[in-house]
Design a protein around this motif. Structure first.
Motif: not given
Length: 168
Positions: A39-40, A59-66, A72-75, A104-112
């Motif tokens: 969360k931090e 999208t912060g939590m998505t970045f952290v979890l991925v 990978l470094d979370w940043r 590559l424009h085939n992403f349906g969301s930033y999360d993807q």
């Protein structure tokens, strides 16, 4: 004069009595959960995006979890998104990373898109693993765009540091 005494050289009875004599009156126990740390980090990312009115805000939590998922470094991924598209302001559809030369424009969301880039930079895609698997962050950045823009790895590292420093 100081002498080095190996830890194992102290008889366990005297060690136990020494440890118990330390007491815990002045020791404050702080427990931080993995979820609190996530969360931090997510808050630092989202704060950076929000303060700059960047579309990647939220999208912060998505970045952290991925980042965790692929080692990978979370940043790293948010910093690439900032460098490549000003945090989504100049994104190619939902591709804020310029991944695939922005073809590559085939992403349906930033999360993807975050998941796809994490998978590649984490070395989990067999098609790109030779460039990213087992490499340092600097090496990953070199292969990502440093072969074209020699200053690219340092630029992204500076953004990575700013994401964390701005939270202080």
């Amino acid at each position: 004069m100081l002498a080095f005494v190996p830890f194992m050289a102290i008889p366990s009875v005297s060690l136990a009595s020494h440890i118990s004599s330390l007491g815990t009156d002045s020791v404050t126990k702080v427990e931080v959960s993995v979820e609190d740390l996530r969360k931090e980090k997510a808050l630092m990312i989202d704060t950076y995006f929000k303060e700059r009115s960047m579309p990647l805000y939220g999208t912060g939590m998505t970045f952290v979890l991925v980042a965790e998922k692929y080692g990978l470094d979370w940043r790293l991924l948010p910093a690439i998104g900032i460098r490549e598209s000003s945090g989504g302001k100049a994104a190619c559809g939902y591709n804020p990373f310029g991944w695939g030369s922005c073809k590559l424009h085939n992403f349906g969301s930033y999360d993807q898109a975050i998941e796809a880039l994490g998978k590649n930079l984490g070395g989990a895609n067999p098609k790109t693993a030779r460039y990213y698997a087992g490499n340092s962050t600097m090496e990953k950045l070199y292969y990502y765009n440093g072969t074209v823009v020699p200053t690219y790895p340092d630029e992204v590292l500076a953004i990575m540091n700013k994401i964390e420093a701005d939270a202080d």
